[in-house]
Design an enzyme around this catalytic site. Sequence first.
Site, short mmCIF file in Angstrom:
data_model
loop_
_atom_site.label_atom_id
_atom_site.label_comp_id
_atom_site.label_asym_id
_atom_site.label_seq_id
_atom_site.Cartn_x
_atom_site.Cartn_y
_atom_site.Cartn_z
N ASN A 199 3.05 -6.63 13.54
CA ASN A 199 2.57 -5.28 13.87
C ASN A 199 2.74 -5.10 15.39
OD1 ASN A 199 0.87 -2.91 14.29
ND2 ASN A 199 -0.07 -3.39 12.32
N HIS B 235 -1.43 1.54 -4.30
CA HIS B 235 -1.84 2.95 -4.18
C HIS B 235 -0.95 3.91 -4.96
CE1 HIS B 235 -4.00 1.83 -0.15
NE2 HIS B 235 -4.63 1.38 -1.22
N THR C 60 0.37 -2.82 8.63
CA THR C 60 -0.85 -2.15 8.15
C THR C 60 -1.94 -2.24 9.21
OG1 THR C 60 -2.66 -2.20 6.56
CG2 THR C 60 -1.37 -4.21 6.75
N SER C 61 -2.68 -1.14 9.35
CA SER C 61 -3.74 -1.12 10.35
C SER C 61 -4.93 -1.96 9.89
CB SER C 61 -4.17 0.32 10.65
OG SER C 61 -4.48 0.97 9.44
N GLN D 217 0.85 -1.20 0.00
CA GLN D 217 0.00 0.00 0.00
C GLN D 217 0.88 1.24 0.00
OE1 GLN D 217 -3.32 0.01 3.00
NE2 GLN D 217 -2.42 -1.94 3.56
N ASN D 218 2.17 1.04 0.19
CA ASN D 218 3.05 2.20 0.34
C ASN D 218 3.32 2.87 -1.00
OD1 ASN D 218 3.10 1.56 2.96
ND2 ASN D 218 5.16 0.72 3.00
N CYS E 294 -0.53 13.50 -15.62
CA CYS E 294 -1.20 14.65 -16.21
C CYS E 294 -2.72 14.45 -16.09
CB CYS E 294 -0.79 14.78 -17.68
SG CYS E 294 -1.75 16.02 -18.55
N ALA F 293 8.58 -4.43 12.40
CA ALA F 293 8.94 -5.23 11.22
C ALA F 293 10.47 -5.33 11.06
CB ALA F 293 8.33 -4.59 9.98
P1 NAD Z 1 -1.68 3.06 8.80
O1 NAD Z 1 -1.01 4.39 9.07
O2 NAD Z 1 -3.14 3.00 8.83
O3 NAD Z 1 -1.16 1.98 9.84
C1 NAD Z 1 0.17 1.72 10.09
C2 NAD Z 1 0.28 0.43 10.86
O4 NAD Z 1 1.65 0.14 11.02
C3 NAD Z 1 -0.36 0.49 12.27
O5 NAD Z 1 -1.17 -0.65 12.45
C4 NAD Z 1 0.86 0.44 13.19
O6 NAD Z 1 0.58 -0.26 14.41
C5 NAD Z 1 1.86 -0.32 12.34
N1 NAD Z 1 3.27 -0.07 12.65
C6 NAD Z 1 3.82 1.06 13.15
N2 NAD Z 1 5.16 0.90 13.27
C7 NAD Z 1 5.45 -0.34 12.82
C8 NAD Z 1 6.65 -1.09 12.69
N3 NAD Z 1 7.82 -0.58 13.05
N4 NAD Z 1 6.58 -2.34 12.20
C9 NAD Z 1 5.38 -2.89 11.84
N5 NAD Z 1 4.22 -2.23 11.95
C10 NAD Z 1 4.25 -0.97 12.43
O7 NAD Z 1 -1.07 2.56 7.44
P2 NAD Z 1 -1.70 1.69 6.30
O8 NAD Z 1 -2.45 0.55 6.88
O9 NAD Z 1 -0.59 1.42 5.38
O10 NAD Z 1 -2.79 2.62 5.58
C11 NAD Z 1 -2.62 3.95 5.37
C12 NAD Z 1 -2.65 4.42 3.95
O11 NAD Z 1 -1.75 5.49 3.91
C13 NAD Z 1 -2.18 3.46 2.90
O12 NAD Z 1 -3.10 3.53 1.89
C14 NAD Z 1 -0.84 4.01 2.37
O13 NAD Z 1 -0.88 4.11 0.96
C15 NAD Z 1 -0.79 5.41 2.89
N6 NAD Z 1 0.52 5.78 3.49
C16 NAD Z 1 1.70 5.37 2.92
C17 NAD Z 1 2.91 5.71 3.51
C18 NAD Z 1 4.18 5.24 2.88
O14 NAD Z 1 4.24 5.04 1.67
N7 NAD Z 1 5.25 5.02 3.66
C19 NAD Z 1 2.93 6.45 4.68
C20 NAD Z 1 1.72 6.87 5.24
C21 NAD Z 1 0.52 6.51 4.64
#
Ligand code: NAD
Length: 251
Positions: A216, A121, A191-192, A103-104, A129, A234
């Site tokens: 997590n 995502h 991921t949450s 998702q990152n 564009c 992680a």
């Molecule tokens: P989220 O912010 O909803 O959740 C993050 C999760 O990661 C939480 O459950 C938390 O407990 C866990 N976490 C925190 N530190 C951790 C670690 N060190 N090791 C393992 N787990 C850990 O994120 P999401 O579920 O990815 O959803 C949010 C949306 O935001 C996604 O669609 C994503 O595309 C976007 N997003 C992406 C980035 C990125 O690319 N790095 C950053 C922020 C948000």
Amino acid sequence: MAVKLETGPLIEVLRNTSRVAVSTGSGISAESGIPTFRGKEGLWKKFRPEELATPTAFSKNPKLVWEWYDWRRGIIAQKKPNPGHKVLTEWEKNFPQFSLITQNIDGLHQKAGSKNILELHGNIWKLRCINEDIITENYDAPLKEIPPLCQDCGALLRPHVVWFGESLSSTILQKAFLLSSQCEVMFVIGTSAVVQPAASLPLAAAQAGAKIVEINPDPTPLTSYSDFSFRGKAGEILPLIDGELKIISRS
Ligand code: NAD
């Protein structure tokens, strides 16, 4: 403090597994210093991501949205992959069938060396564009102009990411569900598990008979469906599992 984990039963499963899928969320990049959305560092000025990462916010104020993305790109540009990302690059080489779904949007899996990544995502380093739908890569941080404009037609460029309220590419989504339903083990990392449809991938995997491994620090709605739950970071847990796997494969 050293982490002590009961990895034995999982290692036993992995020894006999050739098809592994991994689904990552922003938590895997947290140890690289990239804020997650739901942590308080996710805030920029007084805005919440849900107020900025939307088509409405962009059409109302593209400059404001781009300033936020420019801030995020500036943070991400300085960050390096952590040991969690690195382990996944090894697994890509070592498991006969390995898929990485993320998702990152930060590009850190690529920076670590992973080759085959399904980005649900989009990617913050890609611009699209709004007129011609053409995608270009741009690694300027900061951007030379805000908002950036298409060199071809002069229309606004937008981040090539999926915003709240938008649909994912159906091709990418179909592939993600196919990979999830074909694996024997799915790791769900950082991921949450509340953002759909990504949150449904492990459920599809479980329904098709895969074992689910969650990594997590906090429990999530997926925890009760998981066969293995590792509470921790992680960047610590993945190297521990990988270390155990290497010991087994040598013995
Ligand atoms: P989220 O912010 O909803 O959740 C993050 C999760 O990661 C939480 O459950 C938390 O407990 C866990 N976490 C925190 N530190 C951790 C670690 N060190 N090791 C393992 N787990 C850990 O994120 P999401 O579920 O990815 O959803 C949010 C949306 O935001 C996604 O669609 C994503 O595309 C976007 N997003 C992406 C980035 C990125 O690319 N790095 C950053 C922020 C948000």
